[in-house]
Design a protein around this motif. Structure first.
Motif, PDB file in Angstrom:
ATOM      1  N   VAL A 157     -26.849  34.325  49.179  1.00  0.00           N
ATOM      2  CA  VAL A 157     -27.565  34.922  48.049  1.00  0.00           C
ATOM      3  C   VAL A 157     -28.541  35.993  48.522  1.00  0.00           C
ATOM      4  N   LEU A 158     -29.249  35.702  49.621  1.00  0.00           N
ATOM      5  CA  LEU A 158     -30.283  36.601  50.121  1.00  0.00           C
ATOM      6  C   LEU A 158     -29.724  37.774  50.927  1.00  0.00           C
ATOM      7  N   GLY A 159     -28.440  37.678  51.326  1.00  0.00           N
ATOM      8  CA  GLY A 159     -27.849  38.737  52.130  1.00  0.00           C
ATOM      9  C   GLY A 159     -28.223  38.659  53.588  1.00  0.00           C
ATOM     10  N   PHE A 160     -28.637  37.457  54.075  1.00  0.00           N
ATOM     11  CA  PHE A 160     -28.977  37.257  55.475  1.00  0.00           C
ATOM     12  C   PHE A 160     -27.824  36.540  56.173  1.00  0.00           C
ATOM     13  N   ASP A 161     -27.782  36.617  57.513  1.00  0.00           N
ATOM     14  CA  ASP A 161     -26.979  35.648  58.244  1.00  0.00           C
ATOM     15  C   ASP A 161     -27.846  34.400  58.434  1.00  0.00           C
ATOM     16  N   ARG A 162     -27.227  33.281  58.845  1.00  0.00           N
ATOM     17  CA  ARG A 162     -27.979  32.031  58.898  1.00  0.00           C
ATOM     18  C   ARG A 162     -29.093  32.074  59.935  1.00  0.00           C
ATOM     19  N   THR A 163     -28.863  32.781  61.028  1.00  0.00           N
ATOM     20  CA  THR A 163     -29.902  32.866  62.060  1.00  0.00           C
ATOM     21  C   THR A 163     -31.152  33.540  61.509  1.00  0.00           C
ATOM     22  N   THR A 164     -30.955  34.628  60.734  1.00  0.00           N
ATOM     23  CA  THR A 164     -32.091  35.321  60.125  1.00  0.00           C
ATOM     24  C   THR A 164     -32.809  34.421  59.138  1.00  0.00           C
ATOM     25  N   LEU A 165     -32.023  33.675  58.349  1.00  0.00           N
ATOM     26  CA  LEU A 165     -32.646  32.770  57.376  1.00  0.00           C
ATOM     27  C   LEU A 165     -33.475  31.707  58.084  1.00  0.00           C
ATOM     28  N   TYR A 166     -32.944  31.085  59.142  1.00  0.00           N
ATOM     29  CA  TYR A 166     -33.700  30.086  59.896  1.00  0.00           C
ATOM     30  C   TYR A 166     -35.018  30.676  60.386  1.00  0.00           C
ATOM     31  N   ARG A 167     -34.942  31.890  60.913  1.00  0.00           N
ATOM     32  CA  ARG A 167     -36.148  32.521  61.467  1.00  0.00           C
ATOM     33  C   ARG A 167     -37.200  32.736  60.383  1.00  0.00           C
ATOM     34  N   LYS A 168     -36.761  33.181  59.207  1.00  0.00           N
ATOM     35  CA  LYS A 168     -37.717  33.439  58.127  1.00  0.00           C
ATOM     36  C   LYS A 168     -38.264  32.131  57.552  1.00  0.00           C
ATOM     37  N   LEU A 169     -37.424  31.099  57.454  1.00  0.00           N
ATOM     38  CA  LEU A 169     -37.907  29.802  56.986  1.00  0.00           C
ATOM     39  C   LEU A 169     -38.991  29.269  57.922  1.00  0.00           C
ATOM     40  N   GLU A 170     -38.765  29.425  59.214  1.00  0.00           N
ATOM     41  CA  GLU A 170     -39.757  28.976  60.187  1.00  0.00           C
ATOM     42  C   GLU A 170     -41.021  29.833  60.107  1.00  0.00           C
ATOM     43  N   ARG A 171     -40.847  31.133  59.955  1.00  0.00           N
ATOM     44  CA  ARG A 171     -41.984  32.059  59.906  1.00  0.00           C
ATOM     45  C   ARG A 171     -42.892  31.753  58.721  1.00  0.00           C
ATOM     46  N   TYR A 172     -42.277  31.464  57.567  1.00  0.00           N
ATOM     47  CA  TYR A 172     -43.063  31.228  56.359  1.00  0.00           C
ATOM     48  C   TYR A 172     -43.437  29.765  56.161  1.00  0.00           C
ATOM     49  N   GLY A 173     -43.082  28.913  57.116  1.00  0.00           N
ATOM     50  CA  GLY A 173     -43.460  27.501  57.024  1.00  0.00           C
ATOM     51  C   GLY A 173     -42.758  26.764  55.904  1.00  0.00           C
ATOM     52  N   LEU A 174     -41.556  27.220  55.542  1.00  0.00           N
ATOM     53  CA  LEU A 174     -40.830  26.583  54.441  1.00  0.00           C
ATOM     54  C   LEU A 174     -40.036  25.376  54.909  1.00  0.00           C
ATOM     55  N   VAL A 175     -39.726  25.300  56.213  1.00  0.00           N
ATOM     56  CA  VAL A 175     -39.130  24.110  56.816  1.00  0.00           C
ATOM     57  C   VAL A 175     -39.691  23.977  58.207  1.00  0.00           C
ATOM     58  N   SER A 176     -39.460  22.817  58.805  1.00  0.00           N
ATOM     59  CA  SER A 176     -39.876  22.659  60.198  1.00  0.00           C
ATOM     60  C   SER A 176     -38.994  23.520  61.081  1.00  0.00           C
ATOM     61  N   SER A 177     -39.457  23.818  62.265  1.00  0.00           N
ATOM     62  CA  SER A 177     -38.713  24.683  63.178  1.00  0.00           C
ATOM     63  C   SER A 177     -37.345  24.119  63.486  1.00  0.00           C
ATOM     64  N   GLU A 178     -36.286  24.900  63.213  1.00  0.00           N
ATOM     65  CA  GLU A 178     -34.915  24.501  63.487  1.00  0.00           C
ATOM     66  C   GLU A 178     -34.207  25.677  64.147  1.00  0.00           C
ATOM     67  N   THR A 179     -33.478  25.407  65.178  1.00  0.00           N
ATOM     68  CA  THR A 179     -32.715  26.458  65.829  1.00  0.00           C
ATOM     69  C   THR A 179     -31.259  26.055  65.850  1.00  0.00           C
ATOM     70  N   PRO A 180     -30.386  26.742  65.092  1.00  0.00           N
ATOM     71  CA  PRO A 180     -28.997  26.350  65.050  1.00  0.00           C
ATOM     72  C   PRO A 180     -28.319  26.582  66.378  1.00  0.00           C
ATOM     73  N   PRO A 181     -27.439  25.671  66.819  1.00  0.00           N
ATOM     74  CA  PRO A 181     -26.717  25.871  68.067  1.00  0.00           C
ATOM     75  C   PRO A 181     -25.878  27.135  68.007  1.00  0.00           C
ATOM     76  N   SER A 182     -25.672  27.725  69.153  1.00  0.00           N
ATOM     77  CA  SER A 182     -24.910  28.978  69.195  1.00  0.00           C
ATOM     78  C   SER A 182     -23.442  28.759  68.989  1.00  0.00           C
ATOM     79  N   ARG A 183     -22.901  27.529  69.322  1.00  0.00           N
ATOM     80  CA  ARG A 183     -21.480  27.287  69.179  1.00  0.00           C
ATOM     81  C   ARG A 183     -21.261  26.017  68.381  1.00  0.00           C
ATOM     82  N   PRO A 184     -20.322  26.016  67.430  1.00  0.00           N
ATOM     83  CA  PRO A 184     -20.019  24.808  66.683  1.00  0.00           C
ATOM     84  C   PRO A 184     -19.251  23.826  67.538  1.00  0.00           C
ATOM     85  N   ASN A 185     -19.287  22.560  67.124  1.00  0.00           N
ATOM     86  CA  ASN A 185     -18.497  21.546  67.793  1.00  0.00           C
ATOM     87  C   ASN A 185     -17.013  21.770  67.584  1.00  0.00           C
ATOM     88  N   SER A 186     -16.206  21.547  68.547  1.00  0.00           N
ATOM     89  CA  SER A 186     -14.766  21.750  68.418  1.00  0.00           C
ATOM     90  C   SER A 186     -14.021  20.569  68.994  1.00  0.00           C
TER      91      SER A 186
END
Length: 463
Positions: free
Chosen positions: A434-463
């Motif tokens: 909806v916001l036009g971000f990739d998920r990494t950008t969204l995580y960074r902004k959520l953390e910046r604005y204190g909307l969620v606790s700090s979360e860093t998505p893994p770089s590679r999904p489980n396979s």
């Protein structure tokens, strides 16, 4: 236009004056100089409210109130009366009048009274329309709604019901994911086969494997006899795995293999058992984020998500709230053997204003409670829970005309991201879209604005 007002007074000059003043207040006004002419006008033209003098030659305003109440109970009547006629006002209210005003009327007060009457009339019309919609039913027996979001859902279900492909239903808790799954089953090629459902989050992890795949005799201490699992029980029909996002990751591998091979191996058994079923899964979790966090297998996600069905939250379904409320009212009134037939306009207004974080399930519980508490033939605001009566919608305020109200762009972004996250139920993948971000950008902004606790998505999904 605020609404259509029919003015009734035997003084034509007063009618014309009132019509001009009401038109200046954005009402659409027409007038008649007798009660009989007003009744004829109501047969040919519709109105949202009748504004009538109480004392007229011929048919009085009191008789007109009675006639309108008998033939058009949804149409509010406001009476105009001179000072000192309190008994007449009481008589008019008892005859069905909605409200009254003193002659000569204060136009600001009269405008507010007429606006409330128009709103009441339109809410009653909507309640009646939605009551008819419930009676007429929908394209899927247990799915009700006429909102654009539900029409899109019905169109999708029409196209996929007879498919054999796996379906992944995504929606918030309480939106009716199992109802959708059952609708697909009942309209599909396997409707004569079983519908087997399990909530993956409700079964203890150590028992879930045996529940799904069954077990052989002696497979563990209490396995005194062999038992067929849910995959085998659903053979020839449909298996519904609810809350698939809560399935332990080591079981996800076995589910994936069962879907690919069309075979299952019961716990402790030497041989595999063939199964033929359609799988429907559902989740309230953001599986794409779960994949990035290593909590859900990407290969299983693609195997499940052949056809994705996004179930809209109740707050995105507009007037469907009242369709469902009327449906639940009929069910619970019948169970309680109470003569409750509908919703008052005030209840309809409160239900449509509320945000329904618990979705359809919360609405169902609300109506069950209200039917149990009500003492009349219509639900009134006092029958509703306090959280619904007192609810006030929140909005993102970007700016005002006063320079002191202007806020920095960073605060605008923070509020808007917060609002979007609330609207999508915390689904980060959908919020990023909806916001036009990739998920990494969204995580960074959520953390910046204190909307969620700090979360860093893994770089590679489980396979």
């Amino acid at each position: 236009m605020q609404g259509r007002v029919l003015i009734v007074d035997d003084d034509e000059s007063l009618c014309r004056l009132l019509a001009l003043k009401l038109k200046a207040m954005s009402f659409q006004a027409l007038f008649r100089t007798s009660g009989a002419a007003a009744l004829e006008a109501l047969q040919a033209e519709d109105a949202d409210v009748v504004l009538t003098d109480l004392n007229m030659t011929g048919m009085s305003g009191l008789e007109l109130c009675q006639r309108v109440a008998a033939t058009r109970p949804d149409l509010p009547v406001v009476v105009l009366t001179a000072h000192g006629t309190f008994d007449s006002v009481v008589g008019a209210l008892r005859a069905g009048a909605y409200d009254f005003a003193i002659k000569p009327p204060d136009m600001e007060t009269l405008g507010m009274t007429l606006s409330r009457a128009v709103e009441r009339h339109r809410l009653r019309q909507e309640v009646n329309r939605l009551r008819r919609a419930v009676a007429e039913g929908g394209r899927f027996a247990d799915l009700l709604g006429s909102s654009p979001a539900m029409q899109r859902l019905f169109d999708l279900l029409d196209r996929v019901a007879e498919s054999e492909s796996s379906v992944l239903i995504i929606g918030e808790s309480g939106t009716g994911k199992e109802v959708v799954a059952r609708a697909l089953w009942s309209r599909g090629k396997r409707k004569d086969g079983p519908f087997v459902a399990v909530n993956c989050a409700a079964v203890p992890e150590q028992l879930l494997e045996s529940e799904l795949f069954g077990h052989a005799k002696g497979a563990f201490t209490d396995a005194r006899s062999a038992r067929a699992g849910l995959f085998q029980q659903a053979d020839g029909g449909t298996l519904f795995l609810d809350e698939i996002g809560d399935m332990p990751i080591h079981l996800q591998v076995k589910v994936l293999r069962a879907l690919q091979e069309r075979k299952v191996r019961p716990v402790g058994a030497d041989a595999e058992v063939p199964v033929d079923l359609r799988l429907i899964a559902a989740t309230n979790k953001d599986l794409e984020t779960a994949i990035a966090e290593g909590k859900f297998r990407q290969d299983l996600y693609f195997r499940l998500n052949v056809i994705q069905v996004d179930l809209p939250p109740l707050r995105a379904r507009g007037g469907d709230v009242l369709v469902l409320a009327q449906h639940f009212l009929q069910i619970f009134a019948a169970r309680a053997n109470k003569g409750v037939t509908g919703l008052s306009p005030e209840v309809a207004k409160a239900l449509t204003a509320y945000s329904w974080p618990g979705n359809v399930r919360e609405l169902q519980n609300c109506i069950e409670r209200a039917v149990a508490l009500t003492r009349g033939d219509q639900l009134v605001p006092d029958d509703l829970p306090e959280r619904i009566r007192a609810f006030k919608s929140s909005h993102v305020v970007v700016a005002g005309d006063d320079p002191s109200e202007l806020i920095p762009m960073e605060e605008v972004e923070r509020r808007y991201i917060s609002r979007v996250m609330q609207s999508v139920g915390g689904n980060k993948t959908l919020a990023a879209r909806v916001l036009g971000f990739d998920r990494t950008t969204l995580y960074r902004k959520l953390e910046r604005y204190g909307l969620v606790s700090s979360e860093t998505p893994p770089s590679r999904p489980n396979s």
